[in-house]
Design a protein around this motif. Structure first.
Motif, PDB file in Angstrom:
ATOM      1  N   PHE A 222      -4.924   2.587  -0.071  1.00 58.40           N
ATOM      2  CA  PHE A 222      -6.158   2.734  -1.157  1.00 58.40           C
ATOM      3  C   PHE A 222      -5.568   3.664  -2.257  1.00 58.40           C
ATOM      4  O   PHE A 222      -6.596   4.062  -3.071  1.00 58.40           O
ATOM      5  CB  PHE A 222      -7.060   3.493  -0.476  1.00 58.40           C
ATOM      6  CG  PHE A 222      -8.043   2.678   0.809  1.00 58.40           C
ATOM      7  CD1 PHE A 222      -8.067   1.579   0.553  1.00 58.40           C
ATOM      8  CD2 PHE A 222      -8.161   3.214   1.856  1.00 58.40           C
ATOM      9  CE1 PHE A 222      -8.914   0.769   1.626  1.00 58.40           C
ATOM     10  CE2 PHE A 222      -8.556   2.628   3.202  1.00 58.40           C
ATOM     11  CZ  PHE A 222      -9.117   1.389   2.843  1.00 58.40           C
ATOM     12  N   ALA A 223      -4.368   4.180  -2.419  1.00 58.21           N
ATOM     13  CA  ALA A 223      -3.917   4.671  -3.369  1.00 58.21           C
ATOM     14  C   ALA A 223      -3.645   3.849  -4.460  1.00 58.21           C
ATOM     15  O   ALA A 223      -3.218   2.650  -4.356  1.00 58.21           O
ATOM     16  CB  ALA A 223      -2.521   5.577  -2.966  1.00 58.21           C
ATOM     17  N   LYS A 224      -3.746   4.271  -5.911  1.00 57.15           N
ATOM     18  CA  LYS A 224      -3.755   3.304  -6.856  1.00 57.15           C
ATOM     19  C   LYS A 224      -2.750   4.062  -7.842  1.00 57.15           C
ATOM     20  O   LYS A 224      -2.632   5.157  -8.078  1.00 57.15           O
ATOM     21  CB  LYS A 224      -4.993   3.299  -7.521  1.00 57.15           C
ATOM     22  CG  LYS A 224      -6.143   2.449  -6.658  1.00 57.15           C
ATOM     23  CD  LYS A 224      -7.425   2.352  -7.639  1.00 57.15           C
ATOM     24  CE  LYS A 224      -8.438   1.455  -6.527  1.00 57.15           C
ATOM     25  NZ  LYS A 224      -9.679   1.357  -7.483  1.00 57.15           N
ATOM     26  N   PHE A 225      -1.873   3.112  -8.415  1.00 57.21           N
ATOM     27  CA  PHE A 225      -0.703   3.532  -9.506  1.00 57.21           C
ATOM     28  C   PHE A 225      -0.868   2.831 -10.578  1.00 57.21           C
ATOM     29  O   PHE A 225      -1.116   1.470 -10.719  1.00 57.21           O
ATOM     30  CB  PHE A 225       0.310   3.475  -8.815  1.00 57.21           C
ATOM     31  CG  PHE A 225       0.595   4.184  -7.485  1.00 57.21           C
ATOM     32  CD1 PHE A 225       0.888   5.427  -7.534  1.00 57.21           C
ATOM     33  CD2 PHE A 225       0.618   3.604  -6.387  1.00 57.21           C
ATOM     34  CE1 PHE A 225       1.097   6.354  -6.136  1.00 57.21           C
ATOM     35  CE2 PHE A 225       0.589   4.401  -5.233  1.00 57.21           C
ATOM     36  CZ  PHE A 225       0.727   5.772  -5.331  1.00 57.21           C
ATOM     37  N   ASN A 226      -0.771   3.369 -11.770  1.00 54.91           N
ATOM     38  CA  ASN A 226      -0.791   2.473 -13.006  1.00 54.91           C
ATOM     39  C   ASN A 226       0.675   2.358 -13.704  1.00 54.91           C
ATOM     40  O   ASN A 226       1.687   3.283 -13.404  1.00 54.91           O
ATOM     41  CB  ASN A 226      -1.394   3.332 -14.161  1.00 54.91           C
ATOM     42  CG  ASN A 226      -2.846   3.184 -13.635  1.00 54.91           C
ATOM     43  OD1 ASN A 226      -3.485   2.208 -13.243  1.00 54.91           O
ATOM     44  ND2 ASN A 226      -3.641   4.353 -13.902  1.00 54.91           N
TER      45      ASN A 226
END
Length: 309
Positions: free
Chosen positions: A219-223
Motif C-alpha cells: 500500500f505504499a505509494k511513490f511518485n
C-alpha cells in the motif's frame, strides 16, 4: 534463331590438313621411303590424341590447356565480414521471467529466467547448492501462451552469484532436451515480440505513480516520472523509493496537467538502482504487454514521444 559466337577450331588440326594439301612435314611419304621409327610413331599418336582432346574440349565449350593465354576466373572467396546466420531456435535474448523449478521430483523453488532461446535458458537460482544435471522440470508461463509450459531442463553448467542483498545465488545454464515443436515455436514467437517491442521504445518524461501490492511495503505509494517506455517494460526515475526487487506494484501514468490517467496492473519491480539519497532508477516489467501504454503516450505527449528505430 540467334547463334552464339563460333568457337575457334584447334590450330594443330588445321595445320596438318594444309600440310597434306600443299606438302610439308605432314605430307604423306612416298612408298619407297623408310618406315618411321618408333619414336616418330609415338609422337604422331600423341599428336592425334592431343587433336582429339582439343576437339572434345572445343565442343564442350572449354579452353584447351595451353591453347589460350586467358586464365580461368578464380572462384569468388566468401566475404569475411559477413556474420554467420544464427538458427531461429538457438537465437537467445535477455529476459526477466518468473518461473518455478522442480528439482529432481523433490522440491519446487521459484527462479527467474535471465535469457532464453528455443533450445535452452539461463536462470537465477536463490541457493548456492548445485542442481542435479538431470531430472529437473521448468514450469514457465509466457505472455503469449494461455497455459504454462512444463519443460525438461538439463543443467549444463552453473556459477555462483551474489544477490542485491548479499545473499548467495547461482546462475544456471541449461538446455531443453525433450522440448516439443509447438513449445519451441511459442518461445520463438515470444522472442520475436520482444524484438518488436524494442522497436516501439519511447523516451518520454511522464508523471507516474507506483503503489506496492505485495511485500513489506504493501500500500505504499511513490511518485516519479518515466525515462523509457516499452509495451513490456519501463524505466522510471522515482523519488524516495524503498521497495525491493520482486515486489508487485500497480502503475499509473498521468497525462499533462492531470487531464487523464492510465492504470496498468500486474507490474513487477525488476531492478532498483539508487542514484542519490532521494532518487532511484527503477525498471519494471509488464506481465501482459500491450500497446495501450504507447497509445496513451502518443495521444497526450505527441511532441515529446520519440520512437527509437
Amino acid at each position: 534463331m540467334t547463334r552464339g559466337p563460333l568457337r575457334p577450331q584447334p590450330a594443330r588440326r588445321r595445320n596438318r590438313l594444309l600440310g597434306w594439301l600443299f606438302g610439308g612435314d605432314s605430307a604423306p611419304r612416298p612408298s619407297n621411303a623408310e618406315p618411321p621409327t618408333a619414336a616418330v610413331v609415338e609422337r604422331e599418336h600423341a599428336s592425334l590424341e592431343d587433336d582429339e582432346d582439343l576437339e572434345r574440349e572445343a565442343l564442350g565449350g572449354l579452353t584447351a590447356a595451353g591453347a589460350s593465354s586467358e586464365e580461368a576466373p578464380e572462384e569468388a572467396a566468401p566475404a569475411e565480414d559477413e556474420p554467420p546466420a544464427i538458427p531461429r531456435d538457438t537465437f537467445r535474448v535477455n529476459v526477466s521471467l518468473p518461473a518455478n523449478l522442480e528439482i529432481a521430483e523433490q522440491q519446487v523453488v521459484p527462479v527467474r529466467i535471465t535469457n532464453i532461446s528455443g533450445t535452452g535458458a539461463a536462470l537465477l537460482y536463490d541457493s548456492p547448492d548445485p542442481l542435479p544435471p538431470t531430472g529437473n522440470w521448468l514450469d514457465l508461463a509466457l505472455p503469449n501462451r494461455p497455459k504454462a509450459m512444463e519443460l525438461e531442463l538439463e543443467v549444463v553448467r552453473g556459477r555462483l552469484h551474489l544477490g542485491p542483498l548479499g545473499q548467495d545465488q547461482q546462475i544456471v545454464h541449461g538446455r531443453f532436451p525433450s522440448i516439443r515443436r509447438n513449445e519451441q515455436d511459442a518461445i520463438i514467437a515470444y522472442i520475436n515480440n520482444i524484438r518488436l517491442y524494442e522497436s516501439k521504445q519511447y523516451t518520454v518524461a511522464a508523471k507516474v505513480m507506483l503503489e506496492v501490492v505485495t511485500g513489506r511495503r504493501r500500500f505504499a505509494k511513490f511518485n516519479g516520472e518515466t525515462i523509457e517506455i516499452r509495451p513490456d517494460m519501463m524505466r522510471l526515475m522515482m523519488d524516495d523509493f524503498d521497495a525491493i526487487s520482486g515486489a508487485e506494484v500497480m502503475l499509473t501514468i498521468m497525462a499533462p496537467r492531470f487531464a487523464d490517467h492510465l492504470d496498468v496492473e500486474d507490474v513487477r519491480v525488476e531492478k532498483v538502482e539508487v542514484i542519490s539519497a532521494r532518487k532511484a532508477e527503477v525498471e519494471v516489467s509488464l506481465a501482459k504487454p500491450d500497446d495501450k501504454v504507447l497509445l496513451f503516450i502518443r495521444k497526450h505527449y505527441p511532441g515529446v514521444a520519440k520512437g527509437r528505430r
